[in-house]
Scaffold this motif. Structure first.
Motif, PDB file in Angstrom:
ATOM      1  N   ASN A 139       5.222   4.049   5.430  1.00 40.13           N
ATOM      2  CA  ASN A 139       5.542   4.883   4.266  1.00 40.13           C
ATOM      3  C   ASN A 139       5.572   4.068   2.981  1.00 40.13           C
ATOM      4  N   SER A 178       1.963   3.411   1.997  1.00 35.83           N
ATOM      5  CA  SER A 178       1.318   4.625   1.510  1.00 35.83           C
ATOM      6  C   SER A 178       1.816   5.025   0.129  1.00 35.83           C
ATOM      7  N   LYS A 179       3.130   5.103  -0.031  1.00 33.85           N
ATOM      8  CA  LYS A 179       3.698   5.668  -1.255  1.00 33.85           C
ATOM      9  C   LYS A 179       3.871   4.651  -2.377  1.00 33.85           C
ATOM     10  N   PRO A 188       0.444   7.884   5.477  1.00 32.92           N
ATOM     11  CA  PRO A 188       0.896   6.987   6.542  1.00 32.92           C
ATOM     12  C   PRO A 188       0.441   7.488   7.906  1.00 32.92           C
TER      13      PRO A 188
END
Length: 527
Positions: free
Chosen positions: A314, A317-318, A327
């Motif tokens: 995560n 990804s973020k 993710p």
């Protein structure tokens, strides 16, 4: 290195042919991520940038429309036997190679044999394994002539016999493994048939110049059966591994398309170039290969599990990728037809995960007096570097020392194919919309199985799926195979791709699609 050039006579003849089409003077400049390895499809490294070039200069039995729909190509029609094992293709009348010679079923027989010839050691040969005797031919157990393909009716009919019904077979035929090769030029020039002085292509374009690590130029093929419908006069494929430099070139008008802009620039691009900035769903997985070869620390399942436990998908990804990836804890991406992805069973509690990871490494014999040292390879790009740096930081609390090595894409994939790594960045974009296309990458002996993962039970499940006729039952078998690999921590799944492209708003014929395939044959500039 000096560019390869067509012979003077060939160039003059081509220029004369193009002069017959006075209405066309459109040049497309495309920024691609890497360099083509060869115009011999059996020798390509597997990059999506290679697919872009090859789909423009060659055409298979079928081709793709702008939205990804499959259309007739070198074959105008086909029949399938009642048992689903025999396909009979009627070749297009009047189809020609760029040198004027006819394209026949013989060229497909030759091209497929060339792909499977063990002397060519093609990493993608396994794509044709559904064909009778393809695997036996590829490993040298049977002669090329044993392959289940035939040229019939004086080359006007191409017949393919499969081992079992294969639901994705027509989709597979859009991939460059199924392209023809010009038998007549190979007979004349031997293994030099793909050099630009000798090459003949059957697609909408023909390559005319290659400046290593800089640019490939292709011009409209006047012998293409739909040449009068091709708007572009020329396509330049610019090797643009520095994606930020690519954005500058796009803004300066030097590029009309930039494939795969950096995720870190998405928000800025969306605000400043909203009409040009594309982001769309994409069937692709971004993952880290783990080397299973004897003597490598990642051959130990405990090490593989620990590395997976410490990965904060995560965060990557973020925070690292600004939401331009999703993710992932599976190898097969979400959205794959007729399939439910199977994930690693990783707790949401990171403290518990890190504690377990440390215990696993201790059990494997690693600690302060014997630290785990890993060589992590990635292909050159700011994006891949950011992810590698982040992953190294996530593994550091476990006492893992990471040596990062980067190289340009072609060298990177050649190096990891040879096994010179512990962990390596890789990505896979679906060649066809079926889970098997991803899961085959973990089958024993497959060319793109970079980590040399080998599990007889896994291989047996893929074999079973290949002969299972019932679609629902086949799906269950494939899902069982993926879950087995995830339980084995065969790799480190990290992210699902989205496609990211900068596209000149004046272009027509470009449509976002889940395969992110965009043949230049359909593209034109608005008046």
């Amino acid at each position: 290195m000096l560019p390869f050039r067509r012979s003077l006579l060939g160039a003059l003849a081509l220029s004369s042919s193009l002069a017959a089409f006075p209405g066309y003077a459109q040049t497309l400049d495309l920024g691609v991520m890497g360099e083509l390895a060869s115009f011999d499809a059996s020798q390509v490294s597997g990059g999506v940038w290679e697919s872009q070039v090859l789909m423009d200069v060659y055409e298979g039995l079928v081709k793709k429309a702008p939205d990804g729909e499959i259309l007739p190509g070198m074959a105008t029609s086909w029949d399938v036997s009642e048992d689903g094992k025999t396909y009979t293709f009627q070749m297009r009348e009047g189809a020609k190679w760029s040198d004027g010679e006819p394209v026949t079923a013989e060229d497909f027989v030759f091209g497929w044999r060339n792909m499977l010839d063990p002397q060519n050691a093609s990493k993608y040969a396994y794509m044709l394994y559904p064909v009778v005797n393809a695997k036996a031919v590829n490993v040298g157990d049977k002669p090329l002539e044993a392959l289940g393909v035939k040229s019939l009716n004086d080359g006007k009919t191409f017949e393919v016999t499969l081992n079992s019904p294969t639901p994705y077979f027509i989709q597979l035929l859009t991939h460059y493994t199924a392209y023809p090769a010009p038998k007549h030029t190979a007979e004349e020039y031997g293994d030099r048939w793909m050099k630009l002085d000798n090459i003949a292509t059957n697609g909408a374009f023909i390559p005319t110049e290659w400046v290593s690590q800089s640019r490939i130029t292709a011009v409209r093929n006047p012998e293409y059966y739909e040449a009068d419908q091709v708007a572009l006069d020329q396509v330049n494929y610019h090797t643009t591994e520095d994606r930020n430099a690519g954005i500058s070139r796009f803004r300066a008008g030097e590029l009309d398309i930039l494939r795969d802009y950096p995720s870190s620039r998405y928000q800025w691009l969306k605000e400043n170039l909203p009409d040009a900035t594309h982001m769309a769903p994409y069937l692709g997985s971004y993952y880290y290969v783990l080397n299973h070869r004897e003597g490598r620390p990642t051959a130990d399942k405990r090490v593989r599990e620990a590395l997976n436990l410490a990965a904060r998908r995560n965060v990557i990804s973020k925070q690292i990728m600004a939401g331009t990836f999703l993710p992932s804890q599976s190898f097969v991406p979400k959205g794959t037809d007729n399939y439910d992805v199977q994930t690693m069973k990783l707790s949401e509690d990171m403290d518990a995960r890190m504690a377990k990871a440390k215990k696993l490494l201790e059990d494997a014999g690693y600690g302060p007096n014997n630290p785990l040292n890993l060589r992590l390879r990635y292909n050159t790009s700011d994006e891949h570097k950011k992810i590698a740096v982040a992953m190294a930081a996530m593994w550091r609390p476990l006492g893992v020392n990471v040596e990062m090595v980067n190289s340009e894409a072609t060298v990177h994939y050649q190096t990891i194919a040879q096994g010179d790594f512990d962990v390596a960045r890789a990505g896979w974009i679906a060649d066809y919309n079926d889970a098997e296309n991803f899961l085959t990458l973990l089958r024993s002996g497959v060319g793109n199985n970079y980590g040399a993962y080998s599990n007889p039970e896994y291989d047996a499940l893929l074999d079973k799926a290949s002969t299972t006729l019932d679609a629902e039952e086949r799906e269950k078998v494939l899902e069982q195979a993926e879950q087995l690999a995830m339980n084995d921590y065969a790799l480190v799944p990290l992210l699902y791709y989205v496609s990211r492209n900068l596209v000149n708003p004046k272009l027509t014929g470009w449509e976002d699609n889940v395969s992110d395939d965009h043949p230049s044959r359909w593209i034109s500039f608005e008046e």
